[in-house]
Design a protein around this motif. Structure first.
Motif, PDB file in Angstrom:
ATOM      1  N   TYR A  27       0.862  -1.177   0.000  1.00 20.68           N
ATOM      2  CA  TYR A  27       0.000   0.000   0.000  1.00 20.68           C
ATOM      3  C   TYR A  27       0.900   1.228   0.000  1.00 20.68           C
ATOM      4  O   TYR A  27       1.800   1.360   0.834  1.00 20.68           O
ATOM      5  CB  TYR A  27      -0.943   0.036   1.201  1.00 20.68           C
ATOM      6  N   ARG A  28       0.641   2.159  -0.937  1.00 21.78           N
ATOM      7  CA  ARG A  28       1.451   3.366  -1.106  1.00 21.78           C
ATOM      8  C   ARG A  28       0.679   4.601  -0.627  1.00 21.78           C
ATOM      9  O   ARG A  28      -0.407   4.890  -1.124  1.00 21.78           O
ATOM     10  CB  ARG A  28       1.838   3.552  -2.569  1.00 21.78           C
ATOM     11  N   ILE A  29       1.281   5.318   0.323  1.00 19.47           N
ATOM     12  CA  ILE A  29       0.739   6.587   0.797  1.00 19.47           C
ATOM     13  C   ILE A  29       1.704   7.690   0.367  1.00 19.47           C
ATOM     14  O   ILE A  29       2.888   7.654   0.719  1.00 19.47           O
ATOM     15  CB  ILE A  29       0.597   6.606   2.334  1.00 19.47           C
ATOM     16  N   LEU A  30       1.229   8.637  -0.416  1.00 19.27           N
ATOM     17  CA  LEU A  30       2.042   9.793  -0.769  1.00 19.27           C
ATOM     18  C   LEU A  30       1.891  10.801   0.358  1.00 19.27           C
ATOM     19  O   LEU A  30       0.832  11.392   0.532  1.00 19.27           O
ATOM     20  CB  LEU A  30       1.590  10.398  -2.101  1.00 19.27           C
ATOM     21  N   ASN A  31       2.960  11.005   1.126  1.00 16.23           N
ATOM     22  CA  ASN A  31       2.894  11.815   2.338  1.00 16.23           C
ATOM     23  C   ASN A  31       3.685  13.111   2.151  1.00 16.23           C
ATOM     24  O   ASN A  31       4.824  13.251   2.597  1.00 16.23           O
ATOM     25  CB  ASN A  31       3.441  10.999   3.515  1.00 16.23           C
ATOM     26  N   ARG A  32       3.070  14.042   1.440  1.00 18.10           N
ATOM     27  CA  ARG A  32       3.671  15.353   1.200  1.00 18.10           C
ATOM     28  C   ARG A  32       2.562  16.379   1.075  1.00 18.10           C
ATOM     29  O   ARG A  32       1.391  16.024   0.865  1.00 18.10           O
ATOM     30  CB  ARG A  32       4.522  15.336  -0.071  1.00 18.10           C
ATOM     31  N   ALA A  68      -0.856  14.611  -5.451  1.00 16.70           N
ATOM     32  CA  ALA A  68      -0.346  13.707  -6.484  1.00 16.70           C
ATOM     33  C   ALA A  68      -0.811  14.185  -7.851  1.00 16.70           C
ATOM     34  O   ALA A  68      -1.976  14.538  -8.031  1.00 16.70           O
ATOM     35  CB  ALA A  68      -0.844  12.287  -6.229  1.00 16.70           C
ATOM     36  N   VAL A  69       0.088  14.190  -8.805  1.00 15.36           N
ATOM     37  CA  VAL A  69      -0.257  14.540 -10.184  1.00 15.36           C
ATOM     38  C   VAL A  69       0.069  13.349 -11.082  1.00 15.36           C
ATOM     39  O   VAL A  69      -0.817  12.707 -11.620  1.00 15.36           O
ATOM     40  CB  VAL A  69       0.490  15.804 -10.655  1.00 15.36           C
ATOM     41  N   LEU A  70       1.347  13.027 -11.210  1.00 16.67           N
ATOM     42  CA  LEU A  70       1.731  11.891 -12.045  1.00 16.67           C
ATOM     43  C   LEU A  70       1.261  10.565 -11.445  1.00 16.67           C
ATOM     44  O   LEU A  70       0.985   9.612 -12.179  1.00 16.67           O
ATOM     45  CB  LEU A  70       3.258  11.865 -12.231  1.00 16.67           C
TER      46      LEU A  70
END
Length: 246
Positions: free
Chosen positions: A114-119, A123-125
Motif C-alpha cells: 500500500y502506497r501513501i504519498l505523504n507530502r 499527487a499529479v503523475l
C-alpha cells in the motif's frame, strides 16, 4: 486441455475489479475476450485474488485452459497483442504440468503493497495510484502499532461488512510500515486476506500516524472483533497485489 499459468500486471483504475461484472469492464473479462480470439471459443480465466475496483497488481497470477497447445512465449505475445489499448499485460506465461494447479486454491501466500504519498503537494503523475495524505505521519508509531496485528487473530474489526469468508480468523505473517522518499509503504503478507482487510488496517494505521489513535486504541479495536470498532477504509488507489506464492 493444456493449462497455462500467467503473471499479470494491471492498472486497476481502469477496471471495475478483477471479476467480470455487468456494470463495467473487469480484468477477467479483458483476458477472457483476448483468450477467446486465440482459442476460438469461450475461455474461463481464474485469478489468485479477486481485486476490487481501483486496486492494482504487479504480481497477480491467473490460469486458463485452452484447446490449443501453444508455446508459452507465443501465448504471452498473442494475449498482449489482443489486450492492446487496455491497461493490463501478461508478464510471463508458463505451461502447467500439474493439471491440479489452481491460481487461487493452490496459493500458499499473498503479498500486498500500500502506497501513501505523504507530502503537502497533491499527487499529479501518481494520481489514482497512491493515497495522498498531506499531513506528515509518524511512520515509527505506525510500524510499532502494526506489529500488534501480526499473528493469528480474529480480524472482524478489519473486515468488510459484506465479506463472504467463512471465518474472520486469519494469520498475518508480516505488516511493515516504512518511509520511502515522499511515500510511506505498508507491506502485508499472509496466506490469505479478508475482503478489505489490508485497506482497513491501513486506514487504522493512518489514524495512528496522525495521532488520532494510540497503539492501545488499535489493540482495543482488534480485541473488539467488530467492524464498527475499526478505523476507516483506505482508498483502493494505493493498493497493489505484488506477489503470490505457491
Amino acid at each position: 486441455m493444456p493449462r497455462y499459468r500467467l503473471l499479470l500486471e494491471y492498472d486497476g483504475s481502469a477496471f471495475v475489479g478483477w471479476q467480470r461484472q455487468v456494470n463495467g469492464l473487469g480484468v477477467q473479462q479483458a483476458l477472457e475476450e483476448a483468450a477467446e480470439i486465440l482459442d476460438g471459443q469461450p475461455v474461463a480465466v481464474f485469478a489468485a485474488g479477486r481485486t476490487d475496483a481501483g486496486v492494482h497488481a504487479t504480481g497477480q497470477v491467473s490460469h486458463m485452459d485452452l484447446n490449443r497447445d501453444m508455446p508459452a512465449n507465443r501465448l504471452m505475445a498473442a494475449l498482449n497483442f489482443h489486450l492492446r489499448g487496455r491497461p493490463v499485460a501478461v508478464l510471463e506465461a508458463a505451461r502447467v504440468t500439474d493439471d491440479r494447479f489452481h491460481a487461487r486454491f493452490s496459493a500458499v501466500g499473498r503479498a500486498y503493497l500500500y502506497r501513501i504519498l505523504n507530502r503537502r503537494a497533491p499527487a499529479v503523475l501518481e494520481r489514482r495510484r497512491v493515497w495522498w495524505v498531506p499531513a506528515r505521519l509518524d511512520v515509527e508509531a505506525m510500524h510499532e502499532a502494526a506489529q500488534l496485528l501480526v499473528g493469528h487473530h480474529d480480524f472482524s474489526s478489519f473486515r468488510a461488512t459484506h465479506c463472504q469468508a467463512n471465518s474472520p480468523v486469519k494469520t498475518l505473517d508480516r505488516l511493515d510500515v516504512f518511509r520511502s522518499g515522499e511515500e510511506i509503504h505498508v507491506i502485508a503478507e499472509a496466506r490469505s486476506f479478508l475482503h478489505h482487510q489490508v485497506r482497513n488496517m491501513v486506514g487504522s494505521l493512518r489514524w495512528i500516524g496522525d495521532g488520532k489513535w494510540s497503539a492501545d486504541d488499535l489493540k482495543a479495536a482488534l480485541a473488539a472483533a467488530n467492524r464498527a470498532a475499526g478505523g476507516p477504509t483506505a482508498p483502493a488507489d494505493g493498493l497493489y497485489l505484488t506477489r503470490v506464492d505457491y
